[in-house]
Design a protein around this motif. Sequence first.
Motif, PDB file in Angstrom:
ATOM      1  N   GLN A 199       0.824  -1.195   0.000  1.00  0.00           N
ATOM      2  CA  GLN A 199       0.000   0.000   0.000  1.00  0.00           C
ATOM      3  C   GLN A 199       0.871   1.263   0.000  1.00  0.00           C
ATOM      4  O   GLN A 199       1.906   1.320   0.656  1.00  0.00           O
ATOM      5  CB  GLN A 199      -0.900   0.025   1.244  1.00  0.00           C
ATOM      6  CG  GLN A 199      -1.975  -1.044   1.259  1.00  0.00           C
ATOM      7  CD  GLN A 199      -3.187  -0.633   0.418  1.00  0.00           C
ATOM      8  OE1 GLN A 199      -3.218   0.434  -0.181  1.00  0.00           O
ATOM      9  NE2 GLN A 199      -4.186  -1.493   0.384  1.00  0.00           N
ATOM     10  N   GLU A 204       0.837   4.128   1.594  1.00  0.00           N
ATOM     11  CA  GLU A 204       0.260   4.758   2.781  1.00  0.00           C
ATOM     12  C   GLU A 204       0.814   6.157   2.993  1.00  0.00           C
ATOM     13  O   GLU A 204       2.010   6.338   3.138  1.00  0.00           O
ATOM     14  CB  GLU A 204       0.562   3.907   4.021  1.00  0.00           C
ATOM     15  CG  GLU A 204      -0.526   2.937   4.400  1.00  0.00           C
ATOM     16  CD  GLU A 204      -1.494   3.553   5.397  1.00  0.00           C
ATOM     17  OE1 GLU A 204      -1.342   4.725   5.762  1.00  0.00           O
ATOM     18  OE2 GLU A 204      -2.415   2.838   5.804  1.00  0.00           O
ATOM     19  N   SER A 205      -0.095   7.147   3.045  1.00  0.00           N
ATOM     20  CA  SER A 205       0.366   8.523   3.251  1.00  0.00           C
ATOM     21  C   SER A 205       0.935   8.723   4.650  1.00  0.00           C
ATOM     22  O   SER A 205       1.742   9.639   4.869  1.00  0.00           O
ATOM     23  CB  SER A 205      -0.779   9.502   3.009  1.00  0.00           C
ATOM     24  OG  SER A 205      -1.844   9.284   3.913  1.00  0.00           O
ATOM     25  N   ASP A 211      -1.314   7.451  12.462  1.00  0.00           N
ATOM     26  CA  ASP A 211      -2.198   8.408  11.804  1.00  0.00           C
ATOM     27  C   ASP A 211      -2.897   9.296  12.831  1.00  0.00           C
ATOM     28  O   ASP A 211      -2.567   9.296  14.017  1.00  0.00           O
ATOM     29  CB  ASP A 211      -3.205   7.685  10.896  1.00  0.00           C
ATOM     30  CG  ASP A 211      -4.103   6.717  11.655  1.00  0.00           C
ATOM     31  OD1 ASP A 211      -4.344   6.935  12.862  1.00  0.00           O
ATOM     32  OD2 ASP A 211      -4.560   5.736  11.051  1.00  0.00           O
ATOM     33  N   ASN A 265     -11.720  12.699   9.729  1.00  0.00           N
ATOM     34  CA  ASN A 265     -12.525  12.634   8.508  1.00  0.00           C
ATOM     35  C   ASN A 265     -13.569  11.528   8.507  1.00  0.00           C
ATOM     36  O   ASN A 265     -14.443  11.503   7.627  1.00  0.00           O
ATOM     37  CB  ASN A 265     -11.606  12.456   7.291  1.00  0.00           C
ATOM     38  CG  ASN A 265     -10.724  13.659   7.044  1.00  0.00           C
ATOM     39  OD1 ASN A 265     -11.124  14.795   7.297  1.00  0.00           O
ATOM     40  ND2 ASN A 265      -9.509  13.424   6.571  1.00  0.00           N
ATOM     41  N   TYR A 266     -13.485  10.614   9.469  1.00  0.00           N
ATOM     42  CA  TYR A 266     -14.424   9.488   9.477  1.00  0.00           C
ATOM     43  C   TYR A 266     -15.855   9.920   9.784  1.00  0.00           C
ATOM     44  O   TYR A 266     -16.803   9.201   9.481  1.00  0.00           O
ATOM     45  CB  TYR A 266     -13.959   8.417  10.454  1.00  0.00           C
ATOM     46  CG  TYR A 266     -12.839   7.592   9.878  1.00  0.00           C
ATOM     47  CD1 TYR A 266     -13.088   6.403   9.203  1.00  0.00           C
ATOM     48  CD2 TYR A 266     -11.516   8.028   9.971  1.00  0.00           C
ATOM     49  CE1 TYR A 266     -12.064   5.660   8.653  1.00  0.00           C
ATOM     50  CE2 TYR A 266     -10.484   7.291   9.416  1.00  0.00           C
ATOM     51  CZ  TYR A 266     -10.765   6.109   8.757  1.00  0.00           C
ATOM     52  OH  TYR A 266      -9.741   5.384   8.194  1.00  0.00           O
ATOM     53  N   TYR A 281     -16.740  10.301   6.257  1.00  0.00           N
ATOM     54  CA  TYR A 281     -16.612   9.030   5.537  1.00  0.00           C
ATOM     55  C   TYR A 281     -17.816   8.125   5.810  1.00  0.00           C
ATOM     56  O   TYR A 281     -18.362   7.489   4.901  1.00  0.00           O
ATOM     57  CB  TYR A 281     -15.351   8.281   5.983  1.00  0.00           C
ATOM     58  CG  TYR A 281     -14.036   8.895   5.579  1.00  0.00           C
ATOM     59  CD1 TYR A 281     -13.955   9.905   4.620  1.00  0.00           C
ATOM     60  CD2 TYR A 281     -12.846   8.453   6.165  1.00  0.00           C
ATOM     61  CE1 TYR A 281     -12.731  10.448   4.263  1.00  0.00           C
ATOM     62  CE2 TYR A 281     -11.626   8.992   5.810  1.00  0.00           C
ATOM     63  CZ  TYR A 281     -11.571   9.993   4.864  1.00  0.00           C
ATOM     64  OH  TYR A 281     -10.356  10.518   4.518  1.00  0.00           O
ATOM     65  N   VAL A 302     -15.555   4.987  -1.172  1.00  0.00           N
ATOM     66  CA  VAL A 302     -14.182   4.977  -1.681  1.00  0.00           C
ATOM     67  C   VAL A 302     -13.283   5.632  -0.639  1.00  0.00           C
ATOM     68  O   VAL A 302     -13.360   6.839  -0.404  1.00  0.00           O
ATOM     69  CB  VAL A 302     -14.065   5.724  -3.023  1.00  0.00           C
ATOM     70  CG1 VAL A 302     -12.606   5.711  -3.493  1.00  0.00           C
ATOM     71  CG2 VAL A 302     -14.965   5.099  -4.067  1.00  0.00           C
ATOM     72  N   HIS A 303     -12.457   4.820  -0.018  1.00  0.00           N
ATOM     73  CA  HIS A 303     -11.525   5.336   0.988  1.00  0.00           C
ATOM     74  C   HIS A 303     -10.342   5.975   0.267  1.00  0.00           C
ATOM     75  O   HIS A 303      -9.812   5.401  -0.697  1.00  0.00           O
ATOM     76  CB  HIS A 303     -11.037   4.193   1.878  1.00  0.00           C
ATOM     77  CG  HIS A 303     -10.349   4.632   3.123  1.00  0.00           C
ATOM     78  ND1 HIS A 303      -9.072   5.152   3.115  1.00  0.00           N
ATOM     79  CD2 HIS A 303     -10.748   4.650   4.430  1.00  0.00           C
ATOM     80  CE1 HIS A 303      -8.713   5.466   4.347  1.00  0.00           C
ATOM     81  NE2 HIS A 303      -9.712   5.179   5.164  1.00  0.00           N
ATOM     82  N   PRO A 304      -9.909   7.162   0.705  1.00  0.00           N
ATOM     83  CA  PRO A 304      -8.804   7.829   0.005  1.00  0.00           C
ATOM     84  C   PRO A 304      -7.489   7.052   0.038  1.00  0.00           C
ATOM     85  O   PRO A 304      -6.632   7.254  -0.826  1.00  0.00           O
ATOM     86  CB  PRO A 304      -8.673   9.163   0.755  1.00  0.00           C
ATOM     87  CG  PRO A 304      -9.321   8.948   2.082  1.00  0.00           C
ATOM     88  CD  PRO A 304     -10.417   7.970   1.825  1.00  0.00           C
ATOM     89  N   GLU A 305      -7.332   6.163   1.013  1.00  0.00           N
ATOM     90  CA  GLU A 305      -6.101   5.376   1.112  1.00  0.00           C
ATOM     91  C   GLU A 305      -6.240   4.001   0.459  1.00  0.00           C
ATOM     92  O   GLU A 305      -5.324   3.516  -0.195  1.00  0.00           O
ATOM     93  CB  GLU A 305      -5.710   5.188   2.583  1.00  0.00           C
ATOM     94  CG  GLU A 305      -5.324   6.460   3.302  1.00  0.00           C
ATOM     95  CD  GLU A 305      -3.896   6.889   3.026  1.00  0.00           C
ATOM     96  OE1 GLU A 305      -3.132   6.090   2.463  1.00  0.00           O
ATOM     97  OE2 GLU A 305      -3.563   8.029   3.363  1.00  0.00           O
ATOM     98  N   GLY A 338      -9.145   2.704  -1.382  1.00  0.00           N
ATOM     99  CA  GLY A 338      -9.992   2.507  -2.549  1.00  0.00           C
ATOM    100  C   GLY A 338     -11.404   2.036  -2.225  1.00  0.00           C
ATOM    101  O   GLY A 338     -11.923   2.286  -1.133  1.00  0.00           O
TER     102      GLY A 338
END
Length: 231
Positions: free
Chosen positions: A30, A32-33, A44, A78-79, A82, A158-161, A163
């Motif tokens: 992955q 991962e940011s 995170d 952000n959840y 989400y 669609v999760h930004p990390e 998909g």
Amino acid sequence: MIDIRLATTSEELNAVYNFRYTIYVEEMGQNESYADHQHERIVDTLGHPYAKVLAAWDGNTIVGTTRSNFVHDGSIDNYLGYYQLQHLSREQLSKASISTRCMVHPAFRRTTLTARLVSETYQRGLDEGLQTNYCDCAPHNIPFFTGLGYSVIDKDFVHPEFGLGSVMKLNMHDVDWLERVRSPFRKVLSTHLSRQRKEVTPNDTRFISSLCQSNPFPYGCGLRFNDGPLF
């Protein structure tokens, strides 16, 4: 013997962060940011001090982890958007939680360890008075979560990390549904309710009996000790 407990010390939490890196980056590849490649760990914005991070240990080696955040403890970042939780009332939010970062070492994926981890999280949520739990998962993991008692509330998330996935919701006290799907949570809930019934004191019993006699309901007293806990 696998020991499951909260990771609370800096040493334990760092072991979890390193384990995440092993799974997400080294195994899954992955991008991962939040990956810290220098220290080979992932930390995170939902971490310590508000997160409840469970870790499974095989001796001194971590072999599984999951994380839950109780909304009433602090921000879920952000959840909130989400999982579309911004539409919930303040009361509903106060009894809601989210679960993220659930993973198990490859050697333990065909064992009961994952079920043990999520069951421990579920038990802790019950003890905190929570009513609902939300999570998201990849499409191939939907059967696992529906088997626990979750329902899909957004199949096009669609999760930004990670998909495409699905947002799932668990009504933690829905006894009938948990029994219907044969969820492992049903036994945890049964034990929890039994413990609550035992905590009702004789004084509580006399008070409610008096209340029912002085204020009769059309169909009898609405509070029955043999049917469940008092809320």
